[in-house]
Write an enzyme that holds these catalytic residues in place. Structure first.
Site, short mmCIF file in Angstrom:
data_model
loop_
_atom_site.label_atom_id
_atom_site.label_comp_id
_atom_site.label_asym_id
_atom_site.label_seq_id
_atom_site.Cartn_x
_atom_site.Cartn_y
_atom_site.Cartn_z
N ILE A 140 -1.91 -30.29 104.96
CA ILE A 140 -3.27 -29.82 104.67
C ILE A 140 -3.15 -28.61 103.76
CG2 ILE A 140 -3.30 -28.63 106.93
CD1 ILE A 140 -6.51 -29.89 105.46
N PHE A 184 1.76 -21.45 100.78
CA PHE A 184 2.06 -21.43 102.23
C PHE A 184 1.81 -22.80 102.87
CE2 PHE A 184 0.28 -16.82 102.04
CZ PHE A 184 1.43 -16.38 101.38
N ILE A 185 2.08 -23.89 102.15
CA ILE A 185 1.73 -25.22 102.66
C ILE A 185 2.88 -25.80 103.49
CG2 ILE A 185 0.91 -27.53 102.08
CD1 ILE A 185 -1.00 -25.08 101.39
N GLU A 224 -6.38 -27.01 116.12
CA GLU A 224 -5.29 -26.37 115.39
C GLU A 224 -4.83 -25.10 116.12
OE1 GLU A 224 -4.25 -24.54 110.95
OE2 GLU A 224 -6.30 -25.19 111.40
N ARG A 231 26.67 -12.11 131.41
CA ARG A 231 27.18 -10.93 130.71
C ARG A 231 27.33 -9.74 131.66
NH1 ARG A 231 29.61 -8.92 126.09
NH2 ARG A 231 28.63 -7.00 125.38
N LEU A 273 17.39 -7.40 125.82
CA LEU A 273 18.35 -7.57 126.91
C LEU A 273 19.65 -8.22 126.45
CD1 LEU A 273 15.88 -8.59 129.74
CD2 LEU A 273 17.17 -6.46 129.58
N GLY A 326 23.29 -5.89 121.23
CA GLY A 326 23.66 -6.16 119.84
C GLY A 326 23.72 -7.64 119.51
N GLY A 369 -5.28 -19.00 110.98
CA GLY A 369 -6.25 -17.90 111.08
C GLY A 369 -5.58 -16.72 111.75
N ASN A 381 -4.79 -13.28 113.80
CA ASN A 381 -5.35 -12.84 115.08
C ASN A 381 -6.55 -11.91 114.91
OD1 ASN A 381 -3.47 -14.44 116.28
ND2 ASN A 381 -2.46 -12.82 117.44
#
Length: 385
Positions: free
Chosen positions: A129, A162-163, A250, A276, A345, A348, A372, A374
């Protein structure tokens, strides 16, 4: 992957559970092993579309008579969630199936539906679109692309940016002015079949902050000749109305991805902090870690409950623009906050591209902008006060 331990929502029927399992298996086999390669290449192959079509993952909500699976938005929501849980957030199928196909189903003539929908369902056609222009952003009334009458058809001129699906799409619904003097009422949707279309040109695949393998592109239309039957529907000037009617879905699609990305981030982080160690104990054993993840799980759970409510409303035809705007704005805001805390959390390692949390963090950012911004969502909500 279920990091939230929530009961199944009321709209989630047994056939949807089976679809969820089927989609999860397919993505684990076909998509997940390739995601890093696509990420490195900056693009996934065209055959991804036909594979998704063959697996029944495209146009699930389209009627069977037009090649779809005869489902509802619930089917689309289940499939879209699985795309995000598998890490394939860059695939443009949610737009193809949940935005482009419904425009044709709801506003197209019978001939248009029979001509385009079956090929969208198989992936032979990839849909896009084309709304946004370099100077307009979220201002759909400000589009400058023109479709001018010429003989029995139209001549299309303009550019879009931006399509999503821009490099692969060969069926593009273009927002254009058919009457420049009529404001919103002069807007129409024109359908461009790009294969061998003189005057159509794809610009560059845009380099972005995230969504690396998504083929977000510039598109150019220079004297593209269209037959009269490529006007979507039967009369000019309906484009703005058509766009407004489809925007709640959308925005709900964006909310589905926001929550699924939160779920994935939370699951990855819980797994990491349990493995970890630092200062002689597992990171999960530190109270700060527990408190941070407790907050993240709570926020994600509240988001999922609201999302499930909105999906239920939409399936019943009751989701209004204001509530859809609330879902899009609030859930993408929450997503950004949760994924940011999850990345922290990882220390690195969270900043290293080889860790999925790093990609999630970058990819999440655009959800507060597209469909759209925010800020536009807040404006729409404020009008209801």
């Amino acid at each position: 992957m279920d990091a939230l331990d929530l009961p199944r929502p009321a709209w989630m029927t047994e056939d949807l559970v089976l679809l969820e399992e089927q989609a999860r298996r397919f993505m684990a086999d076909e998509f997940t092993p390739n995601i890093d390669r696509w990420h490195e290449a900056g693009l996934y192959e065209r055959e991804v579309w036909t594979k998704a079509g063959a697996a029944g993952l495209l146009c699930a909500a389209m009627p069977e008579e037009y090649g779809g699976a005869g489902g509802s938005f619930a089917h689309e929501a289940v499939i879209n969630r699985e795309y995000s849980l598998s890490g394939f957030d860059t695939f443009g199928a949610p737009l193809h199936s949940g935005i482009v196909a419904p425009y044709i189903l709801h506003y197209g003539t019978e001939e248009q539906k029979k001509r385009w929908l079956p090929k969208l369902a198989t992936g032979e056609l990839v849909g896009a679109i084309a709304m946004t222009e370099p100077g307009t952003g979220s201002d759909l009334q400000g589009v400058r692309t023109k479709a001018e009458k010429s003989g029995n058809g139209y001549v299309l001129n303009g550019s879009k940016t931006f399509i999503t699906n821009g490099q692969h799409a060969n069926l593009i619904v273009v927002v254009a002015k058919t009457d420049a003097s009529a404001g919103a009422k002069g807007t129409s949707l024109m359908v461009v079949e790009t294969d061998d279309a003189p005057g159509f040109r794809r610009g560059r695949k845009l380099a972005k902050l995230g969504m690396d393998s998504a083929d977000t592109s510039e598109l150019f239309f220079e004297d593209v000749r269209l037959p009269a039957e490529n006007l979507l529907g039967t009369e000019e000037g309906q484009g703005f109305y058509q766009l407004m009617k489809e925007l709640p879905q959308e925005r709900l699609i964006v909310a589905v991805h926001a929550v699924a990305m939160m779920e994935r981030a939370l699951a990855l982080t819980v797994d990491y902090v349990k493995q970890r160690s630092a200062f002689g104990k597992k990171i999960i054993e530190f109270q700060n870690t527990q408190f941070e993840l407790a907050e993240c799980k709570t926020e994600a759970t509240i988001a999922k409950v609201f999302l499930d409510h909105c999906i239920g409303q939409h399936i019943e035809g009751k989701l209004d623009t204001v509530t859809a705007s609330m879902a899009k704005y609030k859930l993408t805001d929450t997503q950004g906050r949760v994924i940011d805390r999850c990345l922290q959390l990882f220390g690195g390692y969270g900043y290293m591209d080889e860790y999925p949390i790093s990609r999630l963090y970058r990819d999440a950012r655009v959800l507060r902008i597209y469909a759209g911004t925010n800020e536009i969502m807040k404006l729409l909500i404020a009008r209801s006060l």
